[in-house]
Design a protein around this motif. Structure first.
Motif, PDB file in Angstrom:
ATOM      1  N   LEU A 163       0.831  -1.199   0.000  1.00 11.42           N
ATOM      2  CA  LEU A 163       0.000   0.000   0.000  1.00 11.42           C
ATOM      3  C   LEU A 163       0.870   1.255   0.000  1.00 11.42           C
ATOM      4  CD1 LEU A 163      -2.910   1.192   0.374  1.00 11.42           C
ATOM      5  CD2 LEU A 163      -2.443   1.131   2.842  1.00 11.42           C
ATOM      6  N   ALA A 164       0.601   2.176  -0.930  1.00  8.58           N
ATOM      7  CA  ALA A 164       1.290   3.467  -1.028  1.00  8.58           C
ATOM      8  C   ALA A 164       2.771   3.328  -1.338  1.00  8.58           C
ATOM      9  CB  ALA A 164       1.087   4.298   0.233  1.00  8.58           C
ATOM     10  N   ALA A 165       3.196   2.139  -1.770  1.00  8.36           N
ATOM     11  CA  ALA A 165       4.591   1.941  -2.170  1.00  8.36           C
ATOM     12  C   ALA A 165       4.732   2.322  -3.639  1.00  8.36           C
ATOM     13  CB  ALA A 165       5.008   0.494  -1.945  1.00  8.36           C
ATOM     14  N   SER A 166       5.494   3.388  -3.902  1.00  2.00           N
ATOM     15  CA  SER A 166       5.668   3.859  -5.275  1.00  2.00           C
ATOM     16  C   SER A 166       6.937   4.694  -5.345  1.00  2.00           C
ATOM     17  CB  SER A 166       4.475   4.712  -5.720  1.00  2.00           C
ATOM     18  OG  SER A 166       4.440   5.935  -4.994  1.00  2.00           O
ATOM     19  N   LYS A 167       7.425   4.877  -6.562  1.00  2.43           N
ATOM     20  CA  LYS A 167       8.614   5.718  -6.738  1.00  2.43           C
ATOM     21  C   LYS A 167       8.323   7.158  -6.327  1.00  2.43           C
ATOM     22  CE  LYS A 167      10.486   2.894 -10.507  1.00  2.43           C
ATOM     23  NZ  LYS A 167      10.851   2.849 -11.943  1.00  2.43           N
ATOM     24  N   GLU A 168       7.120   7.620  -6.621  1.00  2.00           N
ATOM     25  CA  GLU A 168       6.769   9.002  -6.277  1.00  2.00           C
ATOM     26  C   GLU A 168       6.786   9.213  -4.767  1.00  2.00           C
ATOM     27  OE1 GLU A 168       5.581   7.962 -10.246  1.00  2.00           O
ATOM     28  OE2 GLU A 168       5.064   7.001  -8.325  1.00  2.00           O
ATOM     29  N   ASN A 169       6.210   8.279  -4.029  1.00  3.03           N
ATOM     30  CA  ASN A 169       6.188   8.420  -2.574  1.00  3.03           C
ATOM     31  C   ASN A 169       7.575   8.209  -1.964  1.00  3.03           C
ATOM     32  OD1 ASN A 169       3.476   9.005  -2.578  1.00  3.03           O
ATOM     33  ND2 ASN A 169       2.825   6.928  -2.054  1.00  3.03           N
ATOM     34  N   ALA A 170       8.359   7.297  -2.555  1.00  2.41           N
ATOM     35  CA  ALA A 170       9.727   7.094  -2.067  1.00  2.41           C
ATOM     36  C   ALA A 170      10.550   8.361  -2.254  1.00  2.41           C
ATOM     37  CB  ALA A 170      10.377   5.921  -2.797  1.00  2.41           C
ATOM     38  N   LEU A 171      10.377   9.031  -3.391  1.00  2.00           N
ATOM     39  CA  LEU A 171      11.085  10.292  -3.623  1.00  2.00           C
ATOM     40  C   LEU A 171      10.633  11.355  -2.631  1.00  2.00           C
ATOM     41  CD1 LEU A 171      12.918  12.203  -5.173  1.00  2.00           C
ATOM     42  CD2 LEU A 171      11.065  12.532  -6.842  1.00  2.00           C
ATOM     43  N   ALA A 172       9.325  11.448  -2.404  1.00  2.02           N
ATOM     44  CA  ALA A 172       8.815  12.443  -1.460  1.00  2.02           C
ATOM     45  C   ALA A 172       9.385  12.218  -0.070  1.00  2.02           C
ATOM     46  CB  ALA A 172       7.289  12.393  -1.431  1.00  2.02           C
ATOM     47  N   TYR A 173       9.369  10.973   0.383  1.00  3.84           N
ATOM     48  CA  TYR A 173       9.857  10.681   1.729  1.00  3.84           C
ATOM     49  C   TYR A 173      11.367  10.867   1.841  1.00  3.84           C
ATOM     50  CZ  TYR A 173      11.022   8.398   6.071  1.00  3.84           C
ATOM     51  OH  TYR A 173      11.527   8.165   7.324  1.00  3.84           O
ATOM     52  N   ASN A 174      12.116  10.153   1.022  1.00  5.62           N
ATOM     53  CA  ASN A 174      13.575  10.215   1.138  1.00  5.62           C
ATOM     54  C   ASN A 174      14.113  11.604   0.821  1.00  5.62           C
ATOM     55  OD1 ASN A 174      14.020   7.564   1.967  1.00  5.62           O
ATOM     56  ND2 ASN A 174      14.047   6.785  -0.125  1.00  5.62           N
ATOM     57  N   GLY A 175      13.473  12.284  -0.142  1.00  5.54           N
ATOM     58  CA  GLY A 175      13.913  13.637  -0.467  1.00  5.54           C
ATOM     59  C   GLY A 175      13.778  14.584   0.712  1.00  5.54           C
ATOM     60  N   ASN A 176      12.678  14.473   1.432  1.00  2.49           N
ATOM     61  CA  ASN A 176      12.487  15.323   2.606  1.00  2.49           C
ATOM     62  C   ASN A 176      13.458  14.954   3.730  1.00  2.49           C
ATOM     63  OD1 ASN A 176      10.260  17.351   2.364  1.00  2.49           O
ATOM     64  ND2 ASN A 176       9.155  15.562   1.638  1.00  2.49           N
ATOM     65  N   VAL A 177      13.734  13.678   3.903  1.00  2.00           N
ATOM     66  CA  VAL A 177      14.716  13.275   4.920  1.00  2.00           C
ATOM     67  C   VAL A 177      16.078  13.871   4.588  1.00  2.00           C
ATOM     68  CG1 VAL A 177      15.996  11.321   5.877  1.00  2.00           C
ATOM     69  CG2 VAL A 177      13.520  11.163   5.595  1.00  2.00           C
ATOM     70  N   VAL A 178      16.502  13.758   3.334  1.00  2.00           N
ATOM     71  CA  VAL A 178      17.809  14.293   2.935  1.00  2.00           C
ATOM     72  C   VAL A 178      17.877  15.794   3.176  1.00  2.00           C
ATOM     73  CG1 VAL A 178      19.338  14.721   0.969  1.00  2.00           C
ATOM     74  CG2 VAL A 178      18.286  12.474   1.267  1.00  2.00           C
ATOM     75  N   ARG A 179      16.857  16.501   2.770  1.00  2.00           N
ATOM     76  CA  ARG A 179      16.870  17.963   2.946  1.00  2.00           C
ATOM     77  C   ARG A 179      16.948  18.344   4.412  1.00  2.00           C
ATOM     78  NH1 ARG A 179      13.707  17.649  -1.764  1.00  2.00           N
ATOM     79  NH2 ARG A 179      11.775  17.250  -0.625  1.00  2.00           N
ATOM     80  N   ARG A 180      16.259  17.636   5.266  1.00  2.00           N
ATOM     81  CA  ARG A 180      16.282  17.963   6.690  1.00  2.00           C
ATOM     82  C   ARG A 180      17.661  17.693   7.292  1.00  2.00           C
ATOM     83  NH1 ARG A 180      11.590  19.192   8.740  1.00  2.00           N
ATOM     84  NH2 ARG A 180      12.136  18.729  10.893  1.00  2.00           N
ATOM     85  N   VAL A 181      18.262  16.596   6.887  1.00  2.00           N
ATOM     86  CA  VAL A 181      19.588  16.281   7.421  1.00  2.00           C
ATOM     87  C   VAL A 181      20.618  17.308   6.964  1.00  2.00           C
ATOM     88  CG1 VAL A 181      21.475  14.604   7.393  1.00  2.00           C
ATOM     89  CG2 VAL A 181      19.114  13.819   7.647  1.00  2.00           C
ATOM     90  N   LEU A 182      20.619  17.608   5.674  1.00  2.00           N
ATOM     91  CA  LEU A 182      21.628  18.521   5.140  1.00  2.00           C
ATOM     92  C   LEU A 182      21.472  19.938   5.667  1.00  2.00           C
ATOM     93  CD1 LEU A 182      21.879  17.351   1.408  1.00  2.00           C
ATOM     94  CD2 LEU A 182      23.309  16.709   3.358  1.00  2.00           C
ATOM     95  N   SER A 183      20.261  20.313   6.048  1.00  2.00           N
ATOM     96  CA  SER A 183      20.043  21.668   6.582  1.00  2.00           C
ATOM     97  C   SER A 183      20.224  21.745   8.086  1.00  2.00           C
ATOM     98  CB  SER A 183      18.644  22.169   6.209  1.00  2.00           C
ATOM     99  OG  SER A 183      17.643  21.316   6.753  1.00  2.00           O
ATOM    100  N   ASP A 184      20.505  20.594   8.735  1.00  2.00           N
ATOM    101  CA  ASP A 184      20.762  20.565  10.181  1.00  2.00           C
ATOM    102  C   ASP A 184      19.618  21.185  10.989  1.00  2.00           C
ATOM    103  OD1 ASP A 184      23.113  19.143  10.349  1.00  2.00           O
ATOM    104  OD2 ASP A 184      24.421  20.890  10.327  1.00  2.00           O
ATOM    105  N   VAL A 185      18.391  20.973  10.554  1.00  2.00           N
ATOM    106  CA  VAL A 185      17.272  21.569  11.285  1.00  2.00           C
ATOM    107  C   VAL A 185      16.961  20.806  12.569  1.00  2.00           C
ATOM    108  CG1 VAL A 185      16.222  22.541   9.224  1.00  2.00           C
ATOM    109  CG2 VAL A 185      15.531  20.256   9.980  1.00  2.00           C
ATOM    110  N   GLY A 186      17.418  19.551  12.667  1.00  2.00           N
ATOM    111  CA  GLY A 186      17.090  18.765  13.848  1.00  2.00           C
ATOM    112  C   GLY A 186      15.621  18.389  13.869  1.00  2.00           C
ATOM    113  N   THR A 187      15.058  18.333  15.059  1.00  2.00           N
ATOM    114  CA  THR A 187      13.646  18.008  15.258  1.00  2.00           C
ATOM    115  C   THR A 187      13.045  19.029  16.218  1.00  2.00           C
ATOM    116  OG1 THR A 187      14.047  16.603  17.179  1.00  2.00           O
ATOM    117  CG2 THR A 187      14.199  15.550  15.003  1.00  2.00           C
ATOM    118  N   PRO A 188      11.725  19.033  16.395  1.00  2.00           N
ATOM    119  CA  PRO A 188      11.145  19.985  17.359  1.00  2.00           C
ATOM    120  C   PRO A 188      11.756  19.877  18.755  1.00  2.00           C
ATOM    121  CG  PRO A 188       9.420  19.104  15.970  1.00  2.00           C
ATOM    122  CD  PRO A 188      10.667  18.342  15.621  1.00  2.00           C
TER     123      PRO A 188
END
Length: 336
Positions: free
Chosen positions: A266-291
Protein backbone atom coordinates in the motif's frame (compact mmCIF):
# COMPACT_ATOMS: atom_id res chain seq x y z
CA UNK A 1 49.33 -9.41 15.56
CA UNK A 2 49.35 -6.47 13.14
CA UNK A 3 48.37 -3.02 14.41
CA UNK A 4 46.87 -0.64 11.89
CA UNK A 5 47.97 2.99 11.81
CA UNK A 6 45.41 5.67 11.18
CA UNK A 7 45.37 9.30 10.19
CA UNK A 8 43.78 11.42 12.93
CA UNK A 9 43.07 14.36 10.65
CA UNK A 10 41.25 12.22 8.08
CA UNK A 11 39.27 10.54 10.84
CA UNK A 12 38.10 13.86 12.26
CA UNK A 13 37.04 15.08 8.83
CA UNK A 14 34.91 12.00 8.33
CA UNK A 15 33.39 12.19 11.81
CA UNK A 16 32.20 15.79 11.84
CA UNK A 17 28.58 16.91 11.50
CA UNK A 18 25.33 15.27 10.48
CA UNK A 19 25.56 13.12 7.38
CA UNK A 20 23.38 11.24 4.93
CA UNK A 21 24.54 7.69 4.38
CA UNK A 22 23.04 4.69 2.68
CA UNK A 23 22.60 1.05 3.66
CA UNK A 24 24.26 -1.51 1.42
CA UNK A 25 22.07 -4.53 2.04
CA UNK A 26 23.21 -7.66 0.25
CA UNK A 27 20.41 -10.20 0.76
CA UNK A 28 20.16 -10.80 -2.97
CA UNK A 29 21.62 -12.98 -5.69
CA UNK A 30 21.73 -10.41 -8.48
CA UNK A 31 23.72 -7.46 -7.11
CA UNK A 32 26.39 -5.74 -9.20
CA UNK A 33 30.07 -6.28 -8.31
CA UNK A 34 31.57 -4.19 -5.52
CA UNK A 35 33.56 -2.10 -8.01
CA UNK A 36 30.29 -0.99 -9.59
CA UNK A 37 28.83 -0.24 -6.14
CA UNK A 38 31.78 2.03 -5.33
CA UNK A 39 31.25 3.88 -8.62
CA UNK A 40 27.56 4.39 -7.80
CA UNK A 41 28.35 5.77 -4.35
CA UNK A 42 31.13 8.10 -5.46
CA UNK A 43 29.30 9.40 -8.53
CA UNK A 44 26.36 10.37 -6.32
CA UNK A 45 28.43 12.02 -3.61
CA UNK A 46 27.60 9.39 -0.97
CA UNK A 47 30.50 9.36 1.47
CA UNK A 48 29.22 7.11 4.25
CA UNK A 49 27.69 3.63 3.98
CA UNK A 50 26.31 0.96 6.29
CA UNK A 51 27.40 -2.63 5.69
CA UNK A 52 25.52 -5.21 7.74
CA UNK A 53 28.35 -7.68 8.31
CA UNK A 54 32.13 -7.71 8.23
CA UNK A 55 32.57 -9.46 4.91
CA UNK A 56 36.27 -9.36 4.01
CA UNK A 57 36.07 -8.98 0.21
CA UNK A 58 33.41 -6.28 0.52
CA UNK A 59 35.49 -4.31 3.03
CA UNK A 60 38.58 -4.66 0.85
CA UNK A 61 36.68 -3.13 -2.06
CA UNK A 62 36.04 -0.01 0.05
CA UNK A 63 39.64 0.33 1.19
CA UNK A 64 41.18 3.60 0.04
CA UNK A 65 37.96 4.93 -1.49
CA UNK A 66 37.43 7.64 1.15
CA UNK A 67 33.97 6.25 1.91
CA UNK A 68 33.46 5.85 5.66
CA UNK A 69 31.61 2.84 6.96
CA UNK A 70 29.30 1.58 9.63
CA UNK A 71 30.15 -2.11 9.90
CA UNK A 72 27.78 -4.60 11.48
CA UNK A 73 28.58 -7.42 13.88
CA UNK A 74 26.08 -10.24 13.15
CA UNK A 75 23.79 -11.19 16.03
CA UNK A 76 25.04 -14.77 16.09
CA UNK A 77 28.62 -13.57 16.82
CA UNK A 78 27.59 -11.74 20.00
CA UNK A 79 27.85 -14.69 22.44
CA UNK A 80 31.45 -15.35 21.41
CA UNK A 81 32.43 -11.69 21.77
CA UNK A 82 30.59 -11.38 25.07
CA UNK A 83 32.03 -14.48 26.71
CA UNK A 84 35.52 -14.19 25.27
CA UNK A 85 38.36 -12.03 26.53
CA UNK A 86 39.28 -8.58 25.31
CA UNK A 87 42.14 -10.31 23.47
CA UNK A 88 39.59 -12.40 21.56
CA UNK A 89 37.72 -9.20 20.61
CA UNK A 90 41.00 -7.60 19.55
CA UNK A 91 41.79 -10.56 17.34
CA UNK A 92 38.25 -10.48 15.91
CA UNK A 93 38.59 -6.79 15.05
CA UNK A 94 42.00 -7.27 13.47
CA UNK A 95 40.97 -10.33 11.46
CA UNK A 96 37.49 -9.29 10.35
CA UNK A 97 37.74 -5.52 9.93
CA UNK A 98 41.10 -3.83 10.32
CA UNK A 99 43.05 -6.27 8.18
CA UNK A 100 40.81 -5.31 5.25
CA UNK A 101 40.26 -1.59 5.78
CA UNK A 102 42.18 1.43 7.13
CA UNK A 103 40.81 2.25 10.56
CA UNK A 104 40.09 5.88 9.66
CA UNK A 105 37.39 4.66 7.26
CA UNK A 106 35.50 2.93 10.08
CA UNK A 107 32.98 5.39 11.51
CA UNK A 108 30.90 2.99 13.61
CA UNK A 109 30.76 -0.65 14.59
CA UNK A 110 27.12 -1.68 14.90
CA UNK A 111 27.00 -4.51 17.44
CA UNK A 112 24.02 -6.62 16.40
CA UNK A 113 20.87 -5.36 14.71
CA UNK A 114 17.40 -5.01 16.25
CA UNK A 115 18.37 -7.58 18.87
CA UNK A 116 16.07 -6.45 21.70
CA UNK A 117 12.91 -6.62 19.58
CA UNK A 118 13.59 -9.08 16.78
CA UNK A 119 16.25 -11.45 18.12
CA UNK A 120 15.83 -11.34 21.93
CA UNK A 121 17.83 -14.53 22.54
CA UNK A 122 20.96 -12.45 22.00
CA UNK A 123 19.89 -9.52 24.21
CA UNK A 124 22.05 -10.45 27.25
CA UNK A 125 25.15 -10.55 25.05
CA UNK A 126 24.89 -7.09 23.48
CA UNK A 127 26.48 -4.90 26.15
CA UNK A 128 29.13 -7.43 27.27
CA UNK A 129 30.19 -7.78 23.62
CA UNK A 130 30.35 -4.00 23.29
CA UNK A 131 32.47 -3.71 26.44
CA UNK A 132 34.98 -6.26 25.15
CA UNK A 133 35.12 -4.56 21.76
CA UNK A 134 35.61 -1.21 23.47
CA UNK A 135 38.57 -2.57 25.43
CA UNK A 136 40.02 -3.83 22.16
CA UNK A 137 39.62 -0.37 20.62
CA UNK A 138 41.36 1.08 23.67
CA UNK A 139 44.37 -1.11 22.98
CA UNK A 140 44.40 0.22 19.43
CA UNK A 141 43.88 3.83 20.57
CA UNK A 142 40.74 4.05 18.43
CA UNK A 143 37.98 4.78 20.95
CA UNK A 144 37.73 8.43 19.91
CA UNK A 145 37.46 7.69 16.19
CA UNK A 146 35.39 4.48 16.11
CA UNK A 147 32.16 4.45 18.08
CA UNK A 148 30.26 1.36 19.18
CA UNK A 149 26.49 1.10 19.37
CA UNK A 150 23.67 -1.34 18.65
CA UNK A 151 20.86 -0.44 16.21
CA UNK A 152 17.41 -1.10 17.62
CA UNK A 153 13.96 -1.30 16.05
CA UNK A 154 11.52 1.48 16.87
CA UNK A 155 9.41 -1.19 18.56
CA UNK A 156 11.69 -0.96 21.63
CA UNK A 157 9.27 1.83 22.57
CA UNK A 158 6.08 0.79 24.30
CA UNK A 159 4.68 4.32 23.94
CA UNK A 160 5.58 6.62 21.05
CA UNK A 161 2.55 8.94 20.81
CA UNK A 162 2.58 11.72 21.60
CA UNK A 163 6.38 12.00 21.31
CA UNK A 164 6.68 13.51 24.80
CA UNK A 165 5.22 10.29 26.21
CA UNK A 166 7.98 8.23 24.59
CA UNK A 167 8.81 5.26 26.82
CA UNK A 168 10.96 2.18 26.35
CA UNK A 169 9.25 -1.17 26.79
CA UNK A 170 9.55 -1.86 30.54
CA UNK A 171 10.31 -5.52 29.81
CA UNK A 172 13.54 -4.35 28.12
CA UNK A 173 14.79 -2.25 31.02
CA UNK A 174 17.31 -4.87 32.18
CA UNK A 175 19.12 -4.63 28.83
CA UNK A 176 18.20 -1.10 27.74
CA UNK A 177 19.57 0.73 30.77
CA UNK A 178 23.02 -0.92 30.57
CA UNK A 179 23.11 -0.06 26.86
CA UNK A 180 22.27 3.59 27.57
CA UNK A 181 24.84 3.67 30.36
CA UNK A 182 27.53 2.35 28.01
CA UNK A 183 26.63 4.86 25.28
CA UNK A 184 26.64 7.72 27.75
CA UNK A 185 30.02 6.80 29.23
CA UNK A 186 31.68 6.31 25.83
CA UNK A 187 30.06 9.32 24.14
CA UNK A 188 28.46 7.07 21.54
CA UNK A 189 25.09 7.50 19.79
CA UNK A 190 21.88 5.58 20.31
CA UNK A 191 21.05 3.89 17.01
CA UNK A 192 17.46 3.43 15.90
CA UNK A 193 15.75 2.11 12.75
CA UNK A 194 12.77 4.32 11.88
CA UNK A 195 10.16 3.36 9.29
CA UNK A 196 7.17 5.71 9.02
CA UNK A 197 6.04 3.54 6.11
CA UNK A 198 5.53 0.58 8.41
CA UNK A 199 3.83 2.78 11.01
CA UNK A 200 1.50 4.00 8.28
CA UNK A 201 0.73 0.44 7.17
CA UNK A 202 -0.02 -0.68 10.70
CA UNK A 203 -2.13 2.37 11.59
CA UNK A 204 -3.31 3.88 8.32
CA UNK A 205 -6.71 4.64 9.83
CA UNK A 206 -5.08 7.06 12.28
CA UNK A 207 -1.78 7.95 10.55
CA UNK A 208 -2.34 9.80 7.30
CA UNK A 209 -0.15 9.29 4.26
CA UNK A 210 0.50 13.03 4.14
CA UNK A 211 1.82 12.97 7.72
CA UNK A 212 4.15 10.07 6.86
CA UNK A 213 5.37 11.86 3.71
CA UNK A 214 6.16 15.28 5.28
CA UNK A 215 3.20 17.04 3.69
CA UNK A 216 0.68 17.31 6.49
CA UNK A 217 0.09 21.02 5.78
CA UNK A 218 -2.40 22.41 8.28
CA UNK A 219 -2.92 18.99 9.88
CA UNK A 220 0.01 19.33 12.23
CA UNK A 221 0.10 17.68 15.65
CA UNK A 222 0.63 19.70 18.81
CA UNK A 223 2.53 18.15 21.70
CA UNK A 224 2.85 20.60 24.52
CA UNK A 225 4.60 23.59 23.01
CA UNK A 226 6.03 21.62 20.08
CA UNK A 227 4.52 21.20 16.62
CA UNK A 228 4.96 18.04 14.54
CA UNK A 229 4.33 18.10 10.81
CA UNK A 230 5.67 14.64 10.02
CA UNK A 231 5.99 11.17 11.50
CA UNK A 232 9.77 11.00 11.10
CA UNK A 233 10.38 13.86 13.53
CA UNK A 234 7.79 12.49 15.93
CA UNK A 235 9.42 9.05 15.87
CA UNK A 236 12.90 10.43 16.51
CA UNK A 237 11.73 12.65 19.34
CA UNK A 238 9.84 9.81 21.00
CA UNK A 239 13.21 8.03 21.35
CA UNK A 240 14.85 11.19 22.70
CA UNK A 241 12.11 11.54 25.31
CA UNK A 242 12.41 7.85 26.20
CA UNK A 243 16.15 8.23 26.84
CA UNK A 244 15.48 11.27 29.00
CA UNK A 245 12.88 9.33 30.93
CA UNK A 246 15.58 6.78 31.82
CA UNK A 247 17.91 9.57 32.98
CA UNK A 248 20.09 9.77 29.87
CA UNK A 249 19.49 13.17 28.31
CA UNK A 250 22.02 14.29 25.74
CA UNK A 251 22.93 10.98 24.11
CA UNK A 252 23.11 11.72 20.36
CA UNK A 253 20.91 9.71 18.03
CA UNK A 254 21.66 8.13 14.65
CA UNK A 255 18.88 6.83 12.42
CA UNK A 256 20.55 3.70 11.07
CA UNK A 257 17.73 2.77 8.68
CA UNK A 258 14.85 4.63 7.13
CA UNK A 259 13.25 4.54 3.72
CA UNK A 260 10.16 4.00 1.61
CA UNK A 261 9.49 1.13 -0.81
CA UNK A 262 8.83 1.65 -4.49
CA UNK A 263 6.42 -1.27 -4.89
CA UNK A 264 4.96 -4.33 -3.20
CA UNK A 265 2.56 -2.69 -0.76
CA UNK A 266 0.00 0.00 0.00
CA UNK A 267 1.29 3.47 -1.03
CA UNK A 268 4.59 1.94 -2.17
CA UNK A 269 5.67 3.86 -5.27
CA UNK A 270 8.61 5.72 -6.74
CA UNK A 271 6.77 9.00 -6.28
CA UNK A 272 6.19 8.42 -2.57
CA UNK A 273 9.73 7.09 -2.07
CA UNK A 274 11.09 10.29 -3.62
CA UNK A 275 8.81 12.44 -1.46
CA UNK A 276 9.86 10.68 1.73
CA UNK A 277 13.57 10.22 1.14
CA UNK A 278 13.91 13.64 -0.47
CA UNK A 279 12.49 15.32 2.61
CA UNK A 280 14.72 13.27 4.92
CA UNK A 281 17.81 14.29 2.93
CA UNK A 282 16.87 17.96 2.95
CA UNK A 283 16.28 17.96 6.69
CA UNK A 284 19.59 16.28 7.42
CA UNK A 285 21.63 18.52 5.14
CA UNK A 286 20.04 21.67 6.58
CA UNK A 287 20.76 20.56 10.18
CA UNK A 288 17.27 21.57 11.29
CA UNK A 289 17.09 18.76 13.85
CA UNK A 290 13.65 18.01 15.26
CA UNK A 291 11.14 19.98 17.36
CA UNK A 292 12.68 18.50 20.51
CA UNK A 293 16.30 19.02 19.44
CA UNK A 294 16.21 21.95 16.97
CA UNK A 295 19.43 22.79 15.20
CA UNK A 296 21.06 19.50 16.17
CA UNK A 297 21.61 17.57 12.98
CA UNK A 298 20.51 13.93 13.01
CA UNK A 299 22.69 11.53 11.04
CA UNK A 300 20.60 9.24 8.83
CA UNK A 301 21.24 6.14 6.72
CA UNK A 302 18.73 5.60 3.93
CA UNK A 303 17.60 2.06 3.22
CA UNK A 304 18.45 0.70 0.68
CA UNK A 305 21.07 0.94 -2.05
CA UNK A 306 19.43 -1.76 -4.20
CA UNK A 307 16.34 -3.93 -4.03
CA UNK A 308 17.09 -7.20 -2.21
CA UNK A 309 15.33 -10.13 -3.86
CA UNK A 310 16.33 -12.52 -1.07
CA UNK A 311 14.53 -10.67 1.71
CA UNK A 312 11.77 -12.54 3.50
CA UNK A 313 8.57 -11.14 4.93
CA UNK A 314 6.16 -8.92 3.04
CA UNK A 315 6.71 -8.25 -0.64
CA UNK A 316 7.45 -4.55 -0.07
CA UNK A 317 10.55 -5.48 1.97
CA UNK A 318 12.26 -6.44 -1.29
CA UNK A 319 11.71 -3.03 -2.86
CA UNK A 320 13.45 -0.32 -0.87
CA UNK A 321 16.24 0.15 -3.44
CA UNK A 322 17.06 3.69 -4.53
CA UNK A 323 19.24 2.52 -7.43
CA UNK A 324 18.61 -0.05 -10.12
CA UNK A 325 21.03 -2.90 -10.72
CA UNK A 326 22.50 -0.87 -13.61
CA UNK A 327 23.51 1.83 -11.12
CA UNK A 328 20.96 4.35 -12.32
CA UNK A 329 18.59 6.03 -9.85
CA UNK A 330 15.07 4.66 -9.77
CA UNK A 331 13.91 8.19 -8.97
CA UNK A 332 15.57 11.58 -8.94
CA UNK A 333 16.87 11.73 -5.37
CA UNK A 334 19.72 14.18 -4.65
CA UNK A 335 22.15 13.35 -1.83
CA UNK A 336 23.78 16.78 -1.55
Amino acid sequence: MKFINFNVKECLLIAGGAAIGICYGRVADNLPPSSKVIDVLKSNGISTTRIFNADGPTLQSFSGTGISLMIGVPNEILPSLASGTALFSLQWLETNILSHLPSFQVRYIAVGNEVFSIDPFYSPYVVPAMINLYHALQVLNLTDSIKLSSPQAASVLSISYPPSAGTFNPYLQSVMVPLLRFLDSTKSPFMINVYPYISYLNSFESVTLDYALFRSGDNEIQDGGLTYGNLFDASVDAVVYAMEREGFAGIPLVVTETGWPTSGGLAASKENALAYNGNVVRRVLSDVGTPKIPGRGVEVYLFDLFDENGKGGEEYEKHFGIFGLDGMKLYDLAFN
